[in-house]
Design a protein around this motif. Structure first.
Motif, mmCIF file in Angstrom:
data_model
loop_
_atom_site.group_PDB
_atom_site.id
_atom_site.type_symbol
_atom_site.label_atom_id
_atom_site.label_comp_id
_atom_site.label_asym_id
_atom_site.label_seq_id
_atom_site.Cartn_x
_atom_site.Cartn_y
_atom_site.Cartn_z
ATOM 1 N N ILE A 641 0.852 -1.183 0.000
ATOM 2 C CA ILE A 641 0.000 0.000 0.000
ATOM 3 C C ILE A 641 0.889 1.234 0.000
ATOM 4 C CG2 ILE A 641 -1.827 1.250 1.216
ATOM 5 C CD1 ILE A 641 -2.590 -1.408 2.537
ATOM 6 N N GLU A 642 0.504 2.242 -0.770
ATOM 7 C CA GLU A 642 1.220 3.516 -0.799
ATOM 8 C C GLU A 642 0.269 4.645 -0.440
ATOM 9 O OE1 GLU A 642 4.764 2.902 -4.129
ATOM 10 O OE2 GLU A 642 3.001 4.119 -4.590
ATOM 11 N N ILE A 643 0.787 5.616 0.342
ATOM 12 C CA ILE A 643 0.044 6.836 0.650
ATOM 13 C C ILE A 643 0.757 7.998 -0.021
ATOM 14 C CG2 ILE A 643 -0.868 8.328 2.460
ATOM 15 C CD1 ILE A 643 -0.685 6.052 4.394
ATOM 16 N N SER A 644 0.000 8.896 -0.615
ATOM 17 C CA SER A 644 0.580 10.107 -1.180
ATOM 18 C C SER A 644 -0.430 11.245 -1.041
ATOM 19 C CB SER A 644 0.954 9.902 -2.649
ATOM 20 O OG SER A 644 -0.184 9.566 -3.414
ATOM 21 N N VAL A 645 0.033 12.454 -1.303
ATOM 22 C CA VAL A 645 -0.836 13.626 -1.246
ATOM 23 C C VAL A 645 -0.665 14.417 -2.536
ATOM 24 C CG1 VAL A 645 -0.938 13.863 1.260
ATOM 25 C CG2 VAL A 645 0.967 14.883 0.002
ATOM 26 N N GLN A 646 -1.646 15.219 -2.829
ATOM 27 C CA GLN A 646 -1.592 16.029 -4.035
ATOM 28 C C GLN A 646 -0.460 17.038 -3.955
ATOM 29 O OE1 GLN A 646 -5.054 18.470 -4.749
ATOM 30 N NE2 GLN A 646 -4.729 18.449 -6.944
ATOM 31 N N ASN A 656 -6.250 20.010 0.254
ATOM 32 C CA ASN A 656 -5.278 19.018 -0.202
ATOM 33 C C ASN A 656 -6.006 17.702 -0.430
ATOM 34 O OD1 ASN A 656 -2.817 18.103 -1.021
ATOM 35 N ND2 ASN A 656 -1.866 18.085 0.991
ATOM 36 N N ARG A 657 -5.421 16.831 -1.216
ATOM 37 C CA ARG A 657 -6.059 15.567 -1.560
ATOM 38 C C ARG A 657 -5.157 14.414 -1.161
ATOM 39 N NH1 ARG A 657 -10.575 14.638 -4.160
ATOM 40 N NH2 ARG A 657 -10.965 12.687 -5.246
ATOM 41 N N ILE A 658 -5.753 13.415 -0.510
ATOM 42 C CA ILE A 658 -5.029 12.233 -0.045
ATOM 43 C C ILE A 658 -5.312 11.074 -0.999
ATOM 44 C CG2 ILE A 658 -4.704 10.627 1.880
ATOM 45 C CD1 ILE A 658 -5.852 12.763 3.717
ATOM 46 N N PHE A 700 -7.917 4.971 -3.649
ATOM 47 C CA PHE A 700 -8.927 5.623 -2.817
ATOM 48 C C PHE A 700 -8.458 7.045 -2.527
ATOM 49 C CE2 PHE A 700 -9.385 1.155 -2.277
ATOM 50 C CZ PHE A 700 -10.745 0.925 -2.103
ATOM 51 N N THR A 701 -9.378 7.990 -2.580
ATOM 52 C CA THR A 701 -9.006 9.395 -2.417
ATOM 53 C C THR A 701 -9.965 10.094 -1.477
ATOM 54 O OG1 THR A 701 -10.349 10.244 -4.240
ATOM 55 C CG2 THR A 701 -8.159 9.406 -4.793
ATOM 56 N N PHE A 731 2.771 16.619 5.080
ATOM 57 C CA PHE A 731 2.641 17.815 4.257
ATOM 58 C C PHE A 731 2.518 19.016 5.191
ATOM 59 C CE2 PHE A 731 -1.814 16.685 4.897
ATOM 60 C CZ PHE A 731 -2.454 17.906 5.055
ATOM 61 N N TYR A 732 2.686 20.206 4.622
ATOM 62 C CA TYR A 732 2.808 21.410 5.433
ATOM 63 C C TYR A 732 1.880 22.494 4.903
ATOM 64 C CZ TYR A 732 7.024 18.729 6.142
ATOM 65 O OH TYR A 732 7.896 17.703 6.387
#
Length: 816
Positions: A641-646, A656-658, A700-701, A731-732
């Protein structure tokens, strides 16, 4: 009366020193010197004595005068209890300290126990895997934590007693033996730092991480608070980014005048304002020979967004080799690389996308990057097998005939069939079914037989042909086996005859909600949804605008079904629009367990034959749809599984989008119940539920808004379904201050600051020398233990009288 003192030695916290008080005016020194000179001249000019006699008399007189000089000032030996000099540790807690820098791993090996152990990272293994040096991302604040706390964890509850202190366990371990330590954090204010229960200094628990950095003003404030006290120096942990208040140069001048050196250990690395990373790969894990497949990946840039930019990437598969560019317009943070791939040979393939370093290009690093992704490998299978399709219909209506004809005649460039089709036709004569082994009059009640198909297409079938047992098998085929199912609505049975039946759970809405719409004058037209516009399965043209036009020109249905509401998780790909009715969902897609279902609310796609730029939109559409349903699922052939943000840098007021991506889409949960935890500044947490992103089974977002200033951490909660928990993502949120826009550390400014104050700048690999090279500082007297008056001794008086008597006796003897 003048007081003079001079330390002789210092043992621990006890100091011994000599002190005397001269009771006479200073001019008496001159008088004594004159008398002593007259005496010397008188003795030397004496003509009756030999040189030995003169020397002896002169020595006695000089020694007597020395004893007198010692006795007159009242010399004393003092023993005093002393306090430790103060050592100030000032930690920068502004937003830029939460930024990760690039570091070469090999020079950091002596610091591995401090830098990597808290994160359970094995640097030796990383070097072995890379077979060379490794470039790692290290957050500046985490390096500050490592310098102070060593291998202690950054997490844990704060101590209940704010006055409680623990020894430092990092590069300054043992410093409390010689110094009185004072710890402060500074961004736009200066506040004392506290400790956690595990004994570590909490470098930012009491301070909100803000984009305001007043380091120079912070140094001046610390000097003001400790004015008049003995300060050995200030240990400054910062990246040197200052965007308000006094400059570092101004603060350094005041520190120099106060004789307070600044010791500055390096807590930053190489930071490139043109930094970027590859995120969100989107590609099939299986493609077919001679058929184009599209591989996509997003490019996210960090730092200054004001400039127009092109980043070159090399695409290769061992034989194919070409260069494409990620293009960024001013203000644009994210763009997408799209690569069309066609293979004429079956087998496992790898398509590599790698940043291409050009001459003078400051992007990237020749070494392997362990954290930030600057390259990506798509791993997939090129298949030459025909897609095994089962058509189930009650009678041979036009839709069935067109599909059967397409699946039987479709071939690739090599002449091999694309599909292996079998049919169940309820109205077919049993004799005909016996003559053709691929045609059935009833559905065999054989699960293995049914589960052997890649895709099943159900038309207007009666519940008598598709009884309860077969419906349950069909549901299991989709949910458990992960099969693909296409449903084509009909005027007689599907879906209106399946209310309360097992098959209803695979429909996009409850059966009672469907309504029949018949166009009397002109057919309805097709309108792509937002999801349909960006979905490859709905793409009849490469250009988005041209694809929208093609769909609007396709022959629409005279008869179709509409429903006022869809089930949760159902996505609309195409709407129908007419004068008699508003836009209604026409083609919908949903995931059911491990499989996927596409529902067509009309029965006239056969009318698309001889339409479209290719001359056969029907064939184009259904070939793509069969590939999609057959399991050419979005992923990259890996597990986990990977998590990222826009965006990792969000301006205050923006959303922001996850993204959570299951690398193996079939491990994704059947429902939209992926949950992550969003934590602000390690203190405030909330749960965020994500929903599936369109027709991407494993993605999934969720959008998060109302973000306040600070650092946010996203951690995966559930469902893991046997996968390893993915790494958290930061993220900041900032106000757009220069600190957030320009994050490169000011190494030159910090080196000049240290030198100008008499201190020193230490590179990362030199952390071990900081403690042993700290300035000594001045001992502060806390209490006088004892005083011994050296002048008030009988032996001194006796020595003086003895010397004077000896001189007088010798003079009498030698001169008479």
């Amino acid at each position: 009366m003048t007081n003079f003192a001079s330390p002789i030695w210092v043992l621990g916290q006890v100091q011994s020193r000599l002190q005397f008080q001269w009771p006479l005016p200073t001019w008496w020194f001159g008088l004594i010197a004159v008398v002593l000179a007259i005496t010397i001249v008188t003795i030397v000019k004496s003509s009756h004595a030999t040189i030995l006699q003169k020397s002896t008399l002169l020595t006695c007189r000089l020694l007597a005068m020395v004893v007198l000089v010692v006795m007159l000032p009242g010399w004393s030996l003092l023993q005093e209890k002393t306090g430790k000099p103060k050592l100030i540790v000032l930690v920068d807690t502004s937003l830029s300290m939460e930024y990760p820098d690039k570091h070469s791993l090999k020079p950091l090996m002596p610091l591995a126990k401090w830098v990597f152990d808290p994160h359970e990272i094995d640097p030796i293994l990383m070097l072995d895997e890379a077979q060379g040096d490794v470039i790692v991302d290290l957050v500046r604040m985490e390096l500050s934590h490592a310098f102070l706390n060593g291998a202690l964890s950054m997490s844990g509850p704060a101590i209940k007693d704010p006055q409680q202190r623990f020894p430092l366990m990092g590069a300054l371990k043992g410093v409390e033996d010689e110094y009185d330590i004072h710890l402060y954090g500074v961004n736009d204010v200066v506040k004392p730092l506290t400790y956690r229960e595990n004994g570590s200094v909490d470098v930012n628990a009491d301070l909100t991480v803000v984009p305001r950095s007043a380091i120079g003003t912070g140094i001046l404030e610390v000097l003001r608070r400790h004015r008049g006290q003995s300060m050995a120096g200030i240990v400054l942990l910062t990246d040197g980014r200052v965007n308000r208040g006094a400059s570092l140069k101004q603060a350094g001048e005041v520190a120099r005048q106060a004789s307070v050196p600044l010791i500055i250990p390096q807590v930053f690395g190489r930071s490139d304002a043109k930094d970027f990373e590859l995120v969100q790969p989107n590609a099939p894990i299986s493609v077919f020979v001679d058929e184009p497949a599209v591989f996509e990946i997003d490019v996210l840039r960090h730092g200054n967004l004001e400039s127009e930019l092109q980043i070159p990437f090399q695409v290769s598969d061992g034989e194919l080799d070409y260069v494409i560019h990620a293009e960024f317009q001013p203000g644009k943070r994210e763009t997408q690389l799209s690569m069309k791939y066609v293979s004429s040979e079956p087998g496992p393939k790898t398509l590599q996308v790698e940043h291409l370093s050009e001459n003078g290009d400051s992007w990237g690093h020749p070494a392997y990057s362990y954290f930030a992704k600057r390259s990506h490998e798509f791993q997939f299978e090129v298949k030459d097998d025909a897609v095994n399709v089962l058509l189930i219909e009650e009678s041979p209506r036009f839709e069935y005939r067109a599909l059967e004809d397409l699946f039987q005649r479709a071939t690739n460039k090599a002449g091999r069939k694309k599909f292996a089709v079998s049919s169940v036709l309820g109205s077919v004569a049993p004799q005909l079914a016996q003559e053709n082994p691929n045609v059935y009059s009833v559905i065999p009640k054989d699960k293995d037989w049914l589960f052997g198909f890649d895709v099943i297409v159900i038309g207007d079938v009666s519940p008598q042909l598709l009884n309860l047992e077969l419906q349950e098998m069909l549901v299991e085929y989709v949910v458990q086996r992960g099969g693909g199912l296409a449903m084509l609505a009909g005027e007689q049975y599907l879906p209106l005859s399946y209310e309360g039946e097992p098959l209803e759970q695979l429909l996009p809405a409850g059966v009672e909600r469907f309504q029949v719409v018949e166009q009397s004058a002109r057919p309805a037209s097709f309108v792509l949804s937002k999801l349909g516009r960006r979905s490859k399965v709905m793409s009849l043209e490469e250009s988005v605008d041209e694809n929208i036009d093609i769909w609007s020109q396709l022959n629409g249905p005279y008869w179709y079904l509409k429903t006022p509401a869809l089930k949760t998780g159902v996505r609309v790909l195409t709407f129908a629009e007419s004068e008699e009715a508003d836009q209604v969902p026409m083609i919908t897609q949903q995931f059911a367990g491990a499989g996927r279902v596409v529902f067509h609310g009309f029965d006239s796609s056969w009318r698309w034959q001889r339409q479209g730029s290719s001359g056969d939109a029907f064939s184009h559409y259904w070939t793509q749809m069969m590939r999609f349903l057959a399991g050419a699922s979005v992923g990259d052939g890996k597990a986990g599984i990977e998590i990222s943000v826009q965006s990792r840098q969000v301006e205050f007021g923006e959303d922001n989008r996850i993204y959570v991506r299951y690398l193996d889409p079939q491990q994704a949960p059947p429902e939209d119940n992926v949950v992550v935890q969003l934590t602000k500044n390690r203190l405030q947490s909330q749960i965020v539920r994500l929903s599936r992103d369109g027709i991407q089974q494993g993605v999934f977002t969720g959008t998060i808004g109302g973000l306040q200033l600070g650092k946010y951490v996203i951690e995966f909660v559930n469902p893991l379904q046997g996968s390893t928990k993915p790494k958290s993502v930061n993220f900041y949120v900032s106000t757009g201050d220069p600190e957030a826009e320009y994050l490169e550390a000011d190494e030159d400014g910090l080196r000049q600051l240290a030198t100008s104050t008499g201190g020193k700048f230490y590179d990362l690999e030199d952390w071990g020398r900081v403690l042993e090279e700290l300035p000594d500082g001045r001992q502060v007297v806390v209490q006088k233990i004892s005083e011994r008056r050296l002048w008030n001794n009988h032996w001194l008086i006796g020595l003086f009288l003895s010397l004077m008597s000896l001189e007088w006796w010798l003079r009498r003897r030698w001169y008479n």
